[in-house]
Motif scaffolding. Structure first.
Motif, mmCIF file in Angstrom:
data_model
loop_
_atom_site.group_PDB
_atom_site.id
_atom_site.type_symbol
_atom_site.label_atom_id
_atom_site.label_comp_id
_atom_site.label_asym_id
_atom_site.label_seq_id
_atom_site.Cartn_x
_atom_site.Cartn_y
_atom_site.Cartn_z
ATOM 1 N N THR A 486 3.077 2.050 9.165
ATOM 2 C CA THR A 486 2.791 3.485 9.061
ATOM 3 C C THR A 486 4.042 4.345 9.143
ATOM 4 O OG1 THR A 486 2.428 3.622 11.468
ATOM 5 C CG2 THR A 486 0.500 3.187 10.083
ATOM 6 N N ASP A 512 5.631 7.342 12.791
ATOM 7 C CA ASP A 512 4.665 8.423 12.572
ATOM 8 C C ASP A 512 3.484 8.156 13.492
ATOM 9 O OD1 ASP A 512 2.698 10.171 11.727
ATOM 10 O OD2 ASP A 512 3.058 9.863 9.592
ATOM 11 N N THR A 515 -0.282 8.746 12.082
ATOM 12 C CA THR A 515 -0.784 7.693 11.194
ATOM 13 C C THR A 515 -0.946 6.380 11.943
ATOM 14 O OG1 THR A 515 0.433 8.772 9.406
ATOM 15 C CG2 THR A 515 -0.466 6.608 8.945
ATOM 16 N N ASP A 519 -4.395 4.086 12.475
ATOM 17 C CA ASP A 519 -4.501 2.692 12.058
ATOM 18 C C ASP A 519 -4.796 1.736 13.209
ATOM 19 O OD1 ASP A 519 -4.009 3.466 9.486
ATOM 20 O OD2 ASP A 519 -2.463 1.963 9.114
#
Length: 687
Positions: A486, A512, A515, A519
């Motif tokens: 990510t 990040d 993100t 995930d």
């Protein structure tokens, strides 16, 4: 040349030197007996067959005569990876958005920090009072820097950065500055203290470049225990030279020290150095503990048309067991120096390398080689590079730009357990990049802007803590993989074109957090039987859901503490709150028993995000009911219902979830609530 020995005089007037003692005896009791017999030795740390401490100089002979003690060496002080100073690290990683989107703040997570010192400057209480550190009771100081010798509390500055990203996480600190043995044992101590994540920003010059030393081994040990480990990659950029073809004779000798290596067309390599301290760490391809050759290093200046030696490192490498030579000099003014490397005895090295620390430029035989070595290159470690937070996408720079000093990876591993590998192992380090340049309350003095990979690593470690809060079952490799997949891709400026994906300058790119949290897989059970993650799915439509309670393991009961008691036998039902924010939960019990019904919420509505918050509770009735009609539930969030009974009592029944409040009129998906004229225009013509 600077004095690399650490010494002090005790109250009796004896002069002591900081040393590491190595034993070849596999029986630790023999080493303990011999160490105890050394008059005046003050033991500080022990790791495997090595012990460090303060040795009276007049007791050197006692060490030489001890049968189990094979090697003695002075400890060279380590360094941290602090950069030159000019916050925004939290925002640069979008961690602020991640906390809001997934209701995570580090609750229930403990982060371990290794650096120089925590409170040698006596500023910790003020930081706690101002809210820049967790409150008292949430910080464990396992070991402070002995004597606070030279401590500048960089560890406390790292903890402030972690607190910015994961404000509810607790922390533990252990100095890494006492010795390599103390550093390695400190890693184990932090794991034993219950740390979920560990981070450091330290390197000892003598850490092996081409194999895993004791610190790297300790890193891999805690990672094998399920604890992710983060380390600053270093602040040496590509300040490194290497000879992949090994030692090449220049046929020019230097007294009794043997012949010089040939740097292309000369026996000497020029370096332009600035005023300050210059350290040059030279290593070559011999296994630690079994060195068969002896290499020496010299530094010269040009005086009156002739070279004049100003520093040398000429240890007996077979005797020390370390293929390492270190030169350290104080340069009073900018100058050009000449480096020479000789082979004193033994077979010619097949691979030589040095990394320098300080402001210098190699002028001859330039190789621009990787400089991140030691435990930051351990197989289980996540090495972290640095990018100025002002040079990131959140601040208008896309892609982010790597700091010029951020150490590049790619140093090969040539040995394992003393044996040469059939082919070199080049590990993918650093794995990711974190932000630096973040504001602290005190560090460094004068600017309070913390630069360097020392600042980047704790930022990334804190994101790992947020991930673990969302899913406590994540393994280190899963955390690393999510951070990598990510990350925002970056470019290695040392290569001719943009490097898509991994490169040795920037890893997989800038972390990040938003993100990465998206995930993180959810729904992984943290309890083998009947945890919230095993909940039966219910709809808010009045349909009965049948159940029977089953035994939940003691391990899970300890991990998930519900109400004031302990789970005995339980079953779980989950539902997603309707738009009204209301719900009525009714349980019908088929058999007479003492039963509890409880409604819980969790951070982000995830089954394994703890601690769960008890919203309502009823007990001791065959027909239990919980009514939430004040619109206090968050629409769209998942909630968890537990039916709990006494141990040994199997209970069957049903649970019904319904909506007791009147539904709000539907909102046009395009218009939303209170649409502006411009929004109504767009929806009319483009939807």
């Amino acid at each position: 040349m600077t004095d690399m020995l650490q010494t002090f005089v005790d109250d009796s007037g004896r002069k002591l030197v900081h040393v590491s003692i190595v034993s070849d005896d596999e029986d630790p009791s023999e080493m303990s007996i011999d160490v105890a017999a050394i008059s005046g030795f003050q033991e500080m740390s022990r790791f495997k067959n090595r012990v460090s401490g303060w040795l009276p100089i007049d007791s050197l002979e006692a060490v030489q005569h001890a049968k189990s003690l094979s090697k003695l060496k002075a400890i060279i002080p380590p360094i941290t990876h602090t950069g030159s100073v000019d916050g925004g690290g939290d925002e640069a990683m979008r961690a602020d958005l991640a906390r809001g989107a997934y209701s995570v703040d580090g609750s229930g997570i403990k982060v371990g920090v290794l650096s120089d010192s925590y409170n040698c400057l006596r500023g910790a209480n003020a930081d706690i009072a101002s809210g820049d550190l967790p409150p008292n009771g949430q910080i464990d100081v396992i070991e402070e820097l002995p004597f606070c010798s030279g401590g500048i509390d960089e560890g406390r500055a790292m903890m402030q950065l972690i607190h910015d990203v994961a404000p509810m996480a607790s922390m533990s600190f252990h100095t890494a500055f006492e010795s390599p043995e103390g550093f390695a044992q400190g890693i184990i101590d932090l794991a034993d203290d219950g740390c979920d994540v560990i981070v450091d920003d330290v390197i000892f010059f003598t850490e092996p470049m081409f194999e895993d030393g004791i610190i790297a081994q300790a890193v891999d040990q805690v990672v094998a225990r399920g604890i992710p480990y983060f380390s600053s990659a270093g602040n040496s950029g590509r300040n490194s030279w290497e000879a992949t073809s090994g030692f090449v004779s220049s046929e020019q000798s230097y007294g009794d020290f043997g012949v010089f290596h040939s740097f292309g067309s000369s026996a000497f390599q020029r370096l332009a150095v600035s005023a300050g301290t210059l350290s040059i760490v030279v290593q070559w391809d011999q296994p630690f503990g079994a060195v068969e050759n002896d290499v020496d290093v010299f530094l010269f200046t040009l005086s009156g048309g002739s070279l004049r030696e100003v520093a040398r490192s000429a240890a007996s490498n077979p005797a020390t067991g370390e293929p390492v030579e270190i030169i350290q000099v104080n340069v009073p003014a900018p100058a050009t120096v000449f480096l020479g490397i000789t082979l004193y005895s033994g077979p010619a090295p097949g691979f030589m390398k040095y990394v320098y620390f300080g402001s210098a430029t190699i002028l001859d035989d330039v190789t621009n080689s990787p400089s991140s070595y030691g435990h930051a290159n351990a197989r289980g470690c996540c090495g972290v590079g640095a990018a100025d937070h002002r040079q990131t996408p959140r601040n208008g720079q896309d892609p982010a730009i790597i700091e010029g000093f951020s150490s590049a990876g790619g140093v090969p591993i040539l040995f394992a357990s003393g044996e040469r590998l059939t082919s070199p192992e080049v590990r993918m380090q650093p794995k990711v990049v974190g932000p630096d340049g973040t504001l602290t309350t005190f560090f460094p003095p004068g600017t309070n802007r913390f630069f360097g990979t020392s600042a980047a690593a704790p930022h990334v470690a804190a994101v790992a803590g947020l991930m673990l809060q969302r899913n406590g079952a994540l393994t280190p490799s899963e955390i690393y993989e999510i951070l990598q997949s990510t990350a925002k891709d970056m470019d290695d400026p040392s290569t001719p074109s943009f490097d898509s994906g991994f490169d040795y300058g920037t890893g997989y790119g800038l972390v990040d957090a938003l993100t990465a949290l998206a995930d993180v897989p959810v729904g992984t059970p943290t309890c083998d039987i009947d945890s919230p993650c095993d909940a039966i799915e219910a709809t808010v439509d009045g349909q009965a859901i049948g159940f029977s309670t089953e035994v939940c393991t003691a391990e899970s009961s300890a991990e998930v503490d519900f109400m004031s008691g302990v789970i005995e036998q339980s079953t779980w039902v989950s539902f997603v709150a309707p738009s009204t924010g209301c719900a009525q939960i009714e349980a019908t019990i088929n058999s007479p028993a003492s039963v509890e019904l409880a409604l819980f919420s969790s951070p982000g509505g995830q089954c394994n995000s703890f601690p769960l918050t008890e919203l309502s509770f009823t007990d001791d009735s065959s027909d239990l009911s919980i009514l939430i009609d004040d619109e206090s539930l968050v629409a769209g969030r998942r909630y968890f219902v537990m039916v709990n009974s006494a141990a040994g009592t199997l209970v069957t029944g049903s649970v019904t979830v319904s909506n007791p409040c009147e539904d709000e009129p539907p909102v046009d998906d395009c218009l939303g609530e209170n649409p502006s004229f411009f929004r109504r225009f767009l929806c009319r013509f483009f939807s």
